[in-house]
Motif scaffolding. Structure first.
Motif, PDB file in Angstrom:
ATOM      1  N   ALA A 128      74.664  53.972   4.259  1.00  0.00           N
ATOM      2  CA  ALA A 128      74.781  54.644   2.965  1.00  0.00           C
ATOM      3  C   ALA A 128      73.442  54.658   2.230  1.00  0.00           C
ATOM      4  O   ALA A 128      73.120  55.613   1.514  1.00  0.00           O
ATOM      5  N   VAL A 129      72.667  53.602   2.420  1.00  0.00           N
ATOM      6  CA  VAL A 129      71.337  53.548   1.809  1.00  0.00           C
ATOM      7  C   VAL A 129      70.379  54.477   2.547  1.00  0.00           C
ATOM      8  O   VAL A 129      69.563  55.190   1.933  1.00  0.00           O
ATOM      9  N   ALA A 130      70.486  54.518   3.867  1.00  0.00           N
ATOM     10  CA  ALA A 130      69.561  55.335   4.663  1.00  0.00           C
ATOM     11  C   ALA A 130      69.860  56.826   4.536  1.00  0.00           C
ATOM     12  O   ALA A 130      68.941  57.652   4.556  1.00  0.00           O
ATOM     13  N   TYR A 131      71.154  57.182   4.417  1.00  0.00           N
ATOM     14  CA  TYR A 131      71.558  58.600   4.356  1.00  0.00           C
ATOM     15  C   TYR A 131      72.516  58.800   3.178  1.00  0.00           C
ATOM     16  O   TYR A 131      73.717  59.051   3.374  1.00  0.00           O
ATOM     17  N   PRO A 132      72.042  58.706   1.970  1.00  0.00           N
ATOM     18  CA  PRO A 132      72.945  58.777   0.814  1.00  0.00           C
ATOM     19  C   PRO A 132      73.645  60.125   0.662  1.00  0.00           C
ATOM     20  O   PRO A 132      74.759  60.200   0.143  1.00  0.00           O
ATOM     21  N   ALA A 133      73.009  61.194   1.108  1.00  0.00           N
ATOM     22  CA  ALA A 133      73.606  62.521   0.935  1.00  0.00           C
ATOM     23  C   ALA A 133      74.892  62.689   1.735  1.00  0.00           C
ATOM     24  O   ALA A 133      75.803  63.410   1.323  1.00  0.00           O
ATOM     25  N   THR A 134      74.995  62.024   2.884  1.00  0.00           N
ATOM     26  CA  THR A 134      76.158  62.213   3.762  1.00  0.00           C
ATOM     27  C   THR A 134      76.984  60.949   3.974  1.00  0.00           C
ATOM     28  O   THR A 134      78.190  61.039   4.211  1.00  0.00           O
ATOM     29  N   ASP A 135      76.369  59.775   3.886  1.00  0.00           N
ATOM     30  CA  ASP A 135      77.058  58.546   4.272  1.00  0.00           C
ATOM     31  C   ASP A 135      77.459  57.665   3.094  1.00  0.00           C
ATOM     32  O   ASP A 135      78.137  56.652   3.293  1.00  0.00           O
ATOM     33  N   LYS A 136      77.050  58.005   1.889  1.00  0.00           N
ATOM     34  CA  LYS A 136      77.420  57.191   0.740  1.00  0.00           C
ATOM     35  C   LYS A 136      78.931  57.252   0.516  1.00  0.00           C
ATOM     36  O   LYS A 136      79.526  58.329   0.480  1.00  0.00           O
ATOM     37  N   GLY A 137      79.545  56.099   0.380  1.00  0.00           N
ATOM     38  CA  GLY A 137      81.003  56.033   0.210  1.00  0.00           C
ATOM     39  C   GLY A 137      81.780  56.002   1.503  1.00  0.00           C
ATOM     40  O   GLY A 137      83.008  55.926   1.488  1.00  0.00           O
ATOM     41  N   ASN A 138      81.091  56.058   2.650  1.00  0.00           N
ATOM     42  CA  ASN A 138      81.774  56.018   3.940  1.00  0.00           C
ATOM     43  C   ASN A 138      82.138  54.582   4.324  1.00  0.00           C
ATOM     44  O   ASN A 138      81.407  53.636   4.041  1.00  0.00           O
ATOM     45  N   ASN A 139      83.275  54.441   4.965  1.00  0.00           N
ATOM     46  CA  ASN A 139      83.706  53.162   5.500  1.00  0.00           C
ATOM     47  C   ASN A 139      84.214  53.380   6.921  1.00  0.00           C
ATOM     48  O   ASN A 139      84.426  54.516   7.354  1.00  0.00           O
ATOM     49  N   PHE A 140      84.427  52.279   7.619  1.00  0.00           N
ATOM     50  CA  PHE A 140      84.969  52.354   8.973  1.00  0.00           C
ATOM     51  C   PHE A 140      86.353  51.709   9.001  1.00  0.00           C
ATOM     52  O   PHE A 140      86.628  50.749   8.268  1.00  0.00           O
ATOM     53  N   ARG A 141      87.167  52.236   9.858  1.00  0.00           N
ATOM     54  CA  ARG A 141      88.489  51.654  10.102  1.00  0.00           C
ATOM     55  C   ARG A 141      88.752  51.730  11.589  1.00  0.00           C
ATOM     56  O   ARG A 141      88.342  52.690  12.248  1.00  0.00           O
ATOM     57  N   PHE A 142      89.418  50.721  12.117  1.00  0.00           N
ATOM     58  CA  PHE A 142      89.753  50.781  13.546  1.00  0.00           C
ATOM     59  C   PHE A 142      91.197  50.352  13.755  1.00  0.00           C
ATOM     60  O   PHE A 142      91.827  49.729  12.898  1.00  0.00           O
ATOM     61  N   GLU A 143      91.702  50.709  14.924  1.00  0.00           N
ATOM     62  CA  GLU A 143      93.059  50.366  15.319  1.00  0.00           C
ATOM     63  C   GLU A 143      93.120  50.303  16.838  1.00  0.00           C
ATOM     64  O   GLU A 143      92.152  50.680  17.527  1.00  0.00           O
ATOM     65  N   GLN A 144      94.247  49.843  17.339  1.00  0.00           N
ATOM     66  CA  GLN A 144      94.413  49.747  18.788  1.00  0.00           C
ATOM     67  C   GLN A 144      94.312  51.127  19.421  1.00  0.00           C
ATOM     68  O   GLN A 144      94.950  52.083  18.973  1.00  0.00           O
ATOM     69  N   ALA A 145      93.509  51.279  20.443  1.00  0.00           N
ATOM     70  CA  ALA A 145      93.371  52.568  21.124  1.00  0.00           C
ATOM     71  C   ALA A 145      94.702  52.973  21.739  1.00  0.00           C
ATOM     72  O   ALA A 145      95.422  52.154  22.304  1.00  0.00           O
ATOM     73  N   GLY A 146      95.033  54.260  21.609  1.00  0.00           N
ATOM     74  CA  GLY A 146      96.272  54.771  22.168  1.00  0.00           C
ATOM     75  C   GLY A 146      97.467  54.621  21.258  1.00  0.00           C
ATOM     76  O   GLY A 146      98.587  54.946  21.666  1.00  0.00           O
ATOM     77  N   SER A 147      97.260  54.145  20.029  1.00  0.00           N
ATOM     78  CA  SER A 147      98.374  53.971  19.101  1.00  0.00           C
ATOM     79  C   SER A 147      98.582  55.239  18.279  1.00  0.00           C
ATOM     80  O   SER A 147      97.841  56.219  18.411  1.00  0.00           O
ATOM     81  N   LEU A 148      99.596  55.219  17.422  1.00  0.00           N
ATOM     82  CA  LEU A 148      99.900  56.386  16.600  1.00  0.00           C
ATOM     83  C   LEU A 148      98.730  56.720  15.679  1.00  0.00           C
ATOM     84  O   LEU A 148      98.080  55.821  15.144  1.00  0.00           O
ATOM     85  N   PRO A 149      98.469  58.008  15.460  1.00  0.00           N
ATOM     86  CA  PRO A 149      97.406  58.393  14.518  1.00  0.00           C
ATOM     87  C   PRO A 149      97.711  57.855  13.125  1.00  0.00           C
ATOM     88  O   PRO A 149      98.864  57.869  12.688  1.00  0.00           O
ATOM     89  N   PRO A 150      96.710  57.364  12.401  1.00  0.00           N
ATOM     90  CA  PRO A 150      96.959  56.755  11.087  1.00  0.00           C
ATOM     91  C   PRO A 150      97.684  57.671  10.117  1.00  0.00           C
ATOM     92  O   PRO A 150      98.535  57.225   9.353  1.00  0.00           O
TER      93      PRO A 150
END
Length: 816
Positions: free
Chosen positions: A248-270
Motif C-alpha cells: 500500500a505504501v509502494a503503490y498507493p494508487a492501486t493497493d491502498k486499502g487492499n487486504n488478503f484473505r485465504f481459505e481452503q483450496a477447492g472450498s465454496l467461493p466466499p
C-alpha cells in the motif's frame, strides 16, 4: 462374545419369523435413510470433499479484499508476482486464469473446449501425479505447450499412450502435449470442468480483452499457495497483512486499502458460501424430519408387535430373565432392521444422485455438478442407521422390559398404566403428523414457487427457436472478418426452407451472466424522476437486425438496427423500458445519448423489458448494441449465438445450420446447441430442484404419517373390539361407532396441526430468498396444507372406523 452371538442368533430367528414386519420396517427406514444419504451426498460433494491434490490441507486459495468491499477479488498479475516473490510462509505460489475458451482440432470435427491458463509451477504446487508425461517447467512459461485432461485424452485422442510430445491444434495454433492429468482431475475449482491447461504466457492468444493484463488494477488471476511445513495459517495471515501494508505504501494508487484473505483450496467461493450452506442446512433439517417420521412410524409398529409378545416377556421376566438382556436383544433387533433400511437407502440414493446429476445450470461454460455416493456418504449412512435403530427401538424396548406383569399374564395391554389417558402410540402419531405438516408446508411453498416461476413474464418468445453457438475469433478471425462471417451465415440460414428468421447475439437471456457496465445520460434531463444516485448498472447485449422480431420482444418506440456502418464515430443503441425510465424518467429517450464503459451511444429505439440474468430478478435496465459496431472493441468472451426461428423440426434445423457453417468454414466448432425451451428449463434450475426434492420428501412423509395414523387407529379398534361389541349390544348405532373412531383419529390430527403449523411458519422464513412470486407465509399454502392433511387423515381413520362399525356384537360377546 458368546452371549452376543446368542443374542444375534436369537434376533435373526425373530426377524425371519416375521418377514412381512421386517420388510415394512426396512422400507420405512430405507426411505428416510435414502433421503438423508442423497442430501448428504450434496454436502460431501460441495462442502466436505477436499481438492484433488496432494496434501489438500496445506493448499490455500488467496483472495484480495478492499476495505469496505464484499469479499472477494482476483489478483492482478503484478500483485501475484509480489506475493510469489516476497511471501516466505509458502513453499510455492501459483496463479491461473480459470476460464480459457478454445477450439481443438485434429481427430474428427473441431470441438469447443474450456481450459485454464496457469503459471509454470501450477502442477508442482498442486503436487498431483500425472497419468502421462509431466506438468510445465519454468522455461515453458512462454511456450505453446499443453496438458490435457484425462477425459479429453480419452475421448479426443483415443487414450493414445504416446500423446506426450505430439502437436495438437488449439484455436488454430500448434501446441505440444507435455502431459495428461490424472483421472478425475478437472482443476481445483468446485464445479468448473476444465479440459486443458496452457501456460500464462500465451493467454492473450486465447482470451479476449486481456491487453491490459500487466496493470495493477486488472484483477484476472486466481492464486493458490502451499504452506511450508511447520508454518501455521495464523503465521501466514500475519505475513500477508504485513505485505499488504508494505504494498500500500509502494503503490498507493492501486493497493491502498487492499487486504488478503485465504481459505481452503477447492472450498465454496466466499461470496456464495453462506447461501449454499443455508440451503444445504435447510435440506438436511428437512430430510431429518423425514427420518424422524419414519422412526416414529416404526416405533409404533414395534409397540404393536411387542403387545403380541407380552406373554413371552412376562414369562421370561417371571422366570428370572434380566431386564438388561431383554432390552439389549430388542435394541439389537431394531439396529439390525435399521441397517437393512440403510442398505436399501444406499441403493435408492444411488438412483437419486444419478437423477439429480441430470439437472443443469443455465451456463455457457462446462460445469461438473455430478453427485455420487462416496465413502463419506457410506459412513454417514451407517452412523445414521445405527442411530435411527436406537431411536425407534429404545422406547418399545424400554416399555417391553417393564410391563405390568399382571396385565400381561391376563392378556391385557402390558403398557397401560393406571390413570393413563394418552397412550405412547398416540404421542408418536401426533409427532409424526406435526412433522408432516412442516414437510407439506415446505413442499407446498416450493410447488407454488415453481407454479409462479412458470407464469413469470420473461419478456421474450421461447417456442420455435434454436440456439447454436460459434466463436470465429478462436480460429484467428479478425473483428472485421468475424462480422462478415456472422452476417454471411445469418443470411444463408435465413434463406433456407422452413426458416422464418435468423439473427446473431452474444448471449441468450437468462444465462446467468454477461457484460454489464455503469451508464449515465450525456445531457442530463431536467426531469425530477430521473435517477440521481449515480450511474446505474446496465445489462449489455450485442445483436443483429431482426433480433426483437425473432425473440418476440415488442418494440415500443423508434427503429431497429440496420446494416449501416458507424457515422461520425457515434454508436447506436436500443434500450429497454426500464433503462429509459431509470435514466430519463418521463423524457423521450429517442435521440438522446448515453455513456458507459468509455463509449457513447445514441438511442434509436425502446423495447419491452426482459428477464436478463435470473427468473427472480427485479427488472434490470438493458442496452442492446449493434453487433457490427461492437465486435471490434468488445468481442464476446463466450462466442456468438445464432438464433434460428422456424416452424419445422428443431433437429432438422440444427442440421441445416451445421451444414451452412461447415460450408463457410469447416474448421469452426459448433457448440451449445439447444432450443430456447430447453434453455428455459435449465433457467428453472433452482425452482425445479427445490420443488422436486421437497415434493419427494413431502410425499414420503405424508405416506409414512398416513400409514402410521391408520395403524394406530386400526390397533385401537382391535384393542376395543369387546368394548365396541358391548356398545352395539346396548343399542349403539353403526354411525355412532364410526363417529367415535373418527373423532379419536381426527383429534390426534388436529393436535398435530396445531403443533406443526407454528414450526412450519418458523422454517419457511429460511426459504425467503429462493421463492419466486410468493412470500414465505403464503396464505394459500398454509390454508390448503391443513385442509389437505385433514382429508388424508379422515381417509386413514375412515377405513378402521368402517371396520369397527361392522362388528357383530353376538360374535364378539360369544368369543369373550
Amino acid at each position: 462374545m458368546t452371549i452376543l452371538q446368542q443374542d444375534l442368533a436369537y434376533t435373526f430367528r425373530r426377524i425371519s419369523r416375521s418377514p412381512g414386519f421386517a420388510i415394512a420396517v426396512i422400507v420405512s427406514i430405507g426411505l428416510g435413510i435414502a433421503a438423508n444419504a442423497t442430501i448428504f451426498s450434496m454436502v460431501s460433494r460441495f462442502v466436505l470433499r477436499p481438492a484433488p491434490v496432494g496434501d489438500p490441507s496445506s493448499l490455500l486459495t488467496l483472495h484480495t479484499l478492499h476495505d469496505g468491499d464484499r469479499c472477494c477479488n482476483n489478483f492482478p498479475e503484478p500483485l501475484f508476482k509480489d506475493v510469489r516473490d516476497q511471501a516466505r510462509s509458502f513453499s510455492g505460489v501459483a496463479a491461473y486464469n480459470e476460464l480459457v475458451p478454445a477450439s481443438i482440432g485434429g481427430n474428427g470435427e473441431p470441438e469447443r473446449v474450456w481450459g485454464q491458463a496457469t503459471s509454470a509451477n501450477f502442477f508442482d504446487v498442486l503436487q498431483i501425479p500425472m497419468t502421462l508425461g509431466r506438468g510445465f517447467v519454468r522455461e515453458e512459461e512462454d511456450r505453446q505447450v499443453i496438458v490435457l485432461s484425462y477425459r479429453l485424452w480419452q475421448q479426443r485422442f483415443a487414450s493414445d499412450p504416446a500423446i506426450a510430445g505430439k502437436p495438437v491444434t488449439l484455436s488454430g495454433r500448434p501446441y505440444t502435449v507435455v502431459g495428461v492429468a490424472p483421472v478425475g482431475f478437472r482443476g481445483i475449482d468446485l464445479i468448473l470442468d476444465s479440459e486443458f491447461w496452457v501456460p500464462l504466457g500465451h493467454v492473450t492468444d486465447l482470451v479476449p480483452n486481456l491487453s491490459d493484463r500487466a496493470l495493477r488494477n486488472m484483477h484476472w488471476l486466481q492464486v493458490i499457495a502451499r504452506l511450508k511445513p511447520g508454518v501455521s495459517r495464523t503465521q501466514a495471515a500475519a505475513e500477508l497483512d504485513t505485505l499488504a501494508r508494505r504494498l500500500a505504501v509502494a503503490y498507493p494508487a492501486t493497493d491502498k486499502g487492499n487486504n488478503f484473505r485465504f481459505e481452503q483450496a477447492g472450498s465454496l467461493p466466499p461470496r456464495d458460501k453462506s447461501s449454499v450452506l443455508l440451503f444445504l442446512t435447510t435440506l438436511c433439517v428437512v430430510v431429518l424430519l423425514v427420518l424422524c417420521i419414519a422412526c416414529a412410524n416404526v416405533a409404533n409398529l414395534l409397540l404393536a408387535q411387542t403387545v403380541g409378545r407380552q406373554r413371552e416377556m412376562a414369562v421370561r421376566l417371571a422366570l428370572g430373565a434380566m431386564r438388561v438382556r431383554i432390552l439389549r436383544q430388542m435394541i439389537l433387533e431394531s439396529v439390525l432392521l435399521a441397517l437393512g433400511g440403510g442398505v436399501l437407502g444406499i441403493v435408492l440414493s444411488l438412483w437419486a444422485t444419478q437423477a439429480l446429476s441430470r439437472f443443469r445450470l443455465p451456463a455457457p461454460v462446462p460445469l461438473d455438478l455430478t453427485l455420487s455416493v462416496d465413502w463419506r456418504v457410506l459412513a454417514y449412512t451407517f452412523a445414521l442407521s445405527v442411530g435411527a435403530g436406537f431411536l425407534f427401538g429404545v422406547i418399545p424396548a424400554w416399555a417391553a422390559s417393564r410391563p405390568l406383569l399382571s396385565n400381561a399374564l391376563k392378556g391385557e395391554d402390558p403398557f397401560a398404566r393406571p390413570g393413563g389417558r394418552f397412550p405412547l402410540r398416540n404421542v408418536l402419531i401426533v409427532i409424526q403428523i406435526a412433522m408432516c405438516v412442516v414437510l407439506l408446508s415446505a413442499t407446498g411453498l416450493f410447488l407454488r414457487s415453481l407454479q409462479q416461476a412458470a407464469s413469470i413474464d420473461i419478456g421474450f418468445r421461447s417456442s420455435g427457436i434454436v440456439s447454436v453457438s460459434v466463436d470465429p475469433r478462436l480460429n484467428g478471425y479478425s473483428p472485421e472478418r468475424t462480422v462478415q462471417f456472422l452476417n454471411q451465415i445469418r443470411e444463408k440460414i435465413a434463406s433456407q426452407p422452413g426458416v422464418t428468421s435468423a439473427v446473431v447475439t452474444d448471449t441468450v437471456p437468462l444465462t446467468g451472466g454477461g457484460r454489464r457496465d455503469g451508464f449515465h445520460a450525456v445531457v442530463k434531463p431536467k426531469s425530477d424522476s430521473a435517477d440521481s444516485q449515480g450511474a446505474p448498472i446496465v445489462e449489455l447485449y450485442m445483436i443483429t437486425p431482426g433480433y426483437f422480431e425473432t425473440m418476440g420482444i415488442p418494440r415500443l418506440a423508434g427503429r431497429d438496427f440496420t446494416n449501416e456502418a458507424e457515422t461520425a464515430g457515434l454508436r447506436s443503441a436500443i434500450v429497454n423500458q426500464a433503462f429509459a425510465q431509470k435514466i430519463f424518467g418521463s423524457e423521450n429517450p429517442i435521440g438522446q445519448s448515453v455513456s458507459g464503459g468509455g463509449i457513447t451511444y445514441q438511442i434509436i429505439g425502446v423495447v419491452g423489458n426482459i428477464k436478463s440474468r435470473t427468473l427472480g430478478e427485479e427488472t434490470r435496465p438493458v442496452l442492446f448494441r449493434s453487433l457490427d459496431q461492437t465486435v471490434a472493441y468488445d468481442p464476446a468472451f463466450m462466442g456468438y449465438c445464432i438464433l434460428v426461428r422456424s416452424e419445422g423440426n428443431p433437429a432438422q434445423i440444427v442440421n441445416v445450420v451445421r451444414s451452412q457453417i461447415r460450408a463457410l468454414d469447416p474448421g469452426i466448432a459448433v457448440y451449445n446447441i439447444q432450443t430456447i425451451q430447453e434453455h428455459l428449463r435449465d433457467a428453472f434450475f433452482l425452482p425445479r430442484l427445490a420443488a422436486t426434492l421437497f415434493g419427494v420428501f413431502g410425499a414420503i412423509g405424508l405416506i409414512l404419517a398416513t400409514v402410521g395414523l391408520y395403524g394406530v387407529i386400526s390397533y385401537s379398534v382391535g384393542r376395543r373390539t369387546r368394548e365396541i361389541g358391548i356398545r352395539m349390544a346396548l343399542g349403539a348405532q353403526a354411525a355412532q361407532v364410526q363417529q367415535l373412531i373418527l373423532r379419536q383419529g381426527m383429534l390426534l390430527a388436529a393436535i398435530a396441526v396445531v403443533i406443526g403449523l407454528p414450526a412450519a411458519f418458523a422454517l419457511s422464513k429460511l426459504f425467503t430468498s429462493v421463492l419466486y412470486g410468493i412470500r414465505s407465509n403464503d396464505p394459500v399454502t398454509f390454508t390448503l396444507v391443513p385442509l389437505f392433511l385433514a382429508m388424508v387423515a379422515l381417509f386413514a381413520c375412515w377405513l378402521p372406523a368402517r371396520r369397527a362399525a361392522r362388528v357383530n356384537p353376538q360374535i364378539v360377546l360369544r368369543c369373550e
